[in-house]
Design a protein around this motif. Structure first.
Motif, PDB file in Angstrom:
ATOM      1  N   ASP A   1      51.441  54.594  46.056  1.00 33.72           N
ATOM      2  CA  ASP A   1      50.491  55.306  45.190  1.00 33.72           C
ATOM      3  C   ASP A   1      50.147  54.512  43.925  1.00 33.72           C
ATOM      4  OD1 ASP A   1      51.700  58.706  45.840  1.00 33.72           O
ATOM      5  OD2 ASP A   1      50.369  57.369  46.961  1.00 33.72           O
ATOM      6  N   PHE A   2      51.144  53.860  43.334  1.00 28.02           N
ATOM      7  CA  PHE A   2      50.884  53.166  42.076  1.00 28.02           C
ATOM      8  C   PHE A   2      50.000  51.937  42.267  1.00 28.02           C
ATOM      9  CE2 PHE A   2      53.442  49.485  42.867  1.00 28.02           C
ATOM     10  CZ  PHE A   2      54.520  49.914  43.623  1.00 28.02           C
TER      11      PHE A   2
ATOM     12  N   GLU B   1      47.534  51.750  44.731  1.00 25.53           N
ATOM     13  CA  GLU B   1      46.223  52.133  45.277  1.00 25.53           C
ATOM     14  C   GLU B   1      45.142  51.994  44.201  1.00 25.53           C
ATOM     15  OE1 GLU B   1      46.103  53.679  48.701  1.00 25.53           O
ATOM     16  OE2 GLU B   1      44.109  52.812  48.347  1.00 25.53           O
ATOM     17  N   GLY B   2      44.078  51.261  44.539  1.00 28.35           N
ATOM     18  CA  GLY B   2      42.971  51.099  43.615  1.00 28.35           C
ATOM     19  C   GLY B   2      43.121  49.947  42.631  1.00 28.35           C
ATOM     20  N   ARG B   3      44.340  49.421  42.494  1.00 31.73           N
ATOM     21  CA  ARG B   3      44.550  48.302  41.567  1.00 31.73           C
ATOM     22  C   ARG B   3      44.965  47.019  42.291  1.00 31.73           C
ATOM     23  NH1 ARG B   3      48.551  48.413  37.670  1.00 31.73           N
ATOM     24  NH2 ARG B   3      49.913  49.678  38.996  1.00 31.73           N
ATOM     25  N   PHE B   4      45.687  47.167  43.388  1.00 36.31           N
ATOM     26  CA  PHE B   4      46.205  46.014  44.130  1.00 36.31           C
ATOM     27  C   PHE B   4      45.496  45.904  45.476  1.00 36.31           C
ATOM     28  CE2 PHE B   4      50.786  46.271  42.162  1.00 36.31           C
ATOM     29  CZ  PHE B   4      50.232  46.168  40.895  1.00 36.31           C
TER      30      PHE B   4
ATOM     31  N   TYR C   1      58.504  49.576  47.824  1.00 30.63           N
ATOM     32  CA  TYR C   1      57.382  49.081  48.603  1.00 30.63           C
ATOM     33  C   TYR C   1      56.126  49.073  47.725  1.00 30.63           C
ATOM     34  CZ  TYR C   1      53.405  50.925  51.356  1.00 30.63           C
ATOM     35  OH  TYR C   1      52.177  51.242  51.852  1.00 30.63           O
ATOM     36  N   VAL C   2      55.357  48.000  47.830  1.00 32.79           N
ATOM     37  CA  VAL C   2      54.108  47.878  47.083  1.00 32.79           C
ATOM     38  C   VAL C   2      52.917  48.025  48.021  1.00 32.79           C
ATOM     39  CG1 VAL C   2      52.697  46.368  45.635  1.00 32.79           C
ATOM     40  CG2 VAL C   2      55.191  46.361  45.383  1.00 32.79           C
ATOM     41  N   ALA C   3      52.869  47.159  49.034  1.00 34.89           N
ATOM     42  CA  ALA C   3      51.724  47.143  49.947  1.00 34.89           C
ATOM     43  C   ALA C   3      52.142  46.472  51.245  1.00 34.89           C
ATOM     44  CB  ALA C   3      50.553  46.403  49.324  1.00 34.89           C
TER      45      ALA C   3
END
Length: 111
Positions: free
Chosen positions: A61-62, A64-67, A47-49
């Protein structure tokens, strides 16, 4: 016929940005919880978003803040804006709505 069609993938240098699109065909995205997932070679889909019908957003988590995930219901489209891309973001990115999946769009960030 219900379809989800992703686009916008490509080759991008580390630190670069891409925006993915997912167009829903055959149904309205209004009121539908939708999401982005990805799968790298040899790994499970993750899962990404996700974005709710009221545009509440959720991120792994990976991401958050970038995507940033967003939706444009009048155009039956959701987006995934990706910034500061890293080699570990290399994967095929898929759009999901209910039980439907797109065929994916490839994102490659060389190391």
């Amino acid at each position: 016929q219900v379809q989800l069609v992703e686009s916008g993938g490509g080759l991008v240098k580390p630190g670069g940005s891409l925006t993915l699109s997912c167009k829903a065909v055959g149904f309205s995205t209004e009121g539908v919880f939708m999401g982005w997932y990805r799968q790298a070679p040899g790994k499970e889909r993750e899962y990404v978003a996700q974005i709710s019908a009221r545009s509440y957003t959720f991120y792994n988590d990976f991401a958050e803040g970038r995507f940033t995930v967003s939706r444009d219901d009048p155009n039956n489209t959701i987006y995934l804006q990706m910034t500061n891309l890293k080699p570990e973001d290399t994967a095929t990115y898929f759009c999901n709505a209910r039980d439907d999946w797109g065929k994916g769009t490839q994102v490659t960030v060389p190391s």
